[in-house]
Design a protein around this motif. Sequence first.
Motif, PDB file in Angstrom:
ATOM      1  N   GLN A  16      45.299  34.025  40.787  1.00  0.00           N
ATOM      2  CA  GLN A  16      46.185  33.518  41.829  1.00  0.00           C
ATOM      3  C   GLN A  16      46.055  34.387  43.070  1.00  0.00           C
ATOM      4  O   GLN A  16      46.016  35.616  42.961  1.00  0.00           O
ATOM      5  N   GLY A  40      50.101  38.421  41.240  1.00  0.00           N
ATOM      6  CA  GLY A  40      50.314  38.358  39.797  1.00  0.00           C
ATOM      7  C   GLY A  40      50.841  37.025  39.307  1.00  0.00           C
ATOM      8  O   GLY A  40      50.491  36.575  38.228  1.00  0.00           O
ATOM      9  N   ASP A  41      51.672  36.378  40.111  1.00  0.00           N
ATOM     10  CA  ASP A  41      52.303  35.145  39.662  1.00  0.00           C
ATOM     11  C   ASP A  41      52.546  34.245  40.872  1.00  0.00           C
ATOM     12  O   ASP A  41      53.284  34.621  41.787  1.00  0.00           O
ATOM     13  N   ASP A  43      54.219  31.474  41.157  1.00  0.00           N
ATOM     14  CA  ASP A  43      55.602  31.007  41.304  1.00  0.00           C
ATOM     15  C   ASP A  43      56.472  32.075  41.976  1.00  0.00           C
ATOM     16  O   ASP A  43      57.313  31.758  42.823  1.00  0.00           O
ATOM     17  N   THR A  44      56.251  33.336  41.623  1.00  0.00           N
ATOM     18  CA  THR A  44      56.974  34.418  42.284  1.00  0.00           C
ATOM     19  C   THR A  44      56.547  34.519  43.745  1.00  0.00           C
ATOM     20  O   THR A  44      57.385  34.701  44.636  1.00  0.00           O
TER      21      THR A  44
END
Length: 131
Positions: A16, A40-41, A43-44
């Motif tokens: 990502q 890392g994410d 959505d975050t």
Amino acid sequence: AKSDEALRLRINSGKQYSTYKGPELSQQSMARVEHETEVGDVDTGRSILVSLGFDEFAIVKKIRKMYSLGEIIISIDNVESLGCYIELEKTSANIQKTEEELIFLGKELGLFDYTKKSYLELVHDLNDGFF
């Protein structure tokens, strides 16, 4: 205020990324400064951007096959709702020389029609200005 800049979250091969795309540097091509980092994410990352006041503008889905020819990256993209596109890209500080080189290669490959519009702009146009 409207600008020619963009922030993008992207998922590619399970990784990502967040990318800043600066304003275009040329009238002839889509040359621009880009800064990208792995996140890392996603959505975050999206939550952080929304918390900062950014709005999610659109989702563009594509399948990309990449090839290299020396320092030139040739991408063949199948973009959902738009079809197939070929992108020629080279990182260089000499924008004019690089544009000339990519235009010449495009003609050699039989690519005579090109657009400066991003996939995001093309999807926007296809939907009469709506997402």
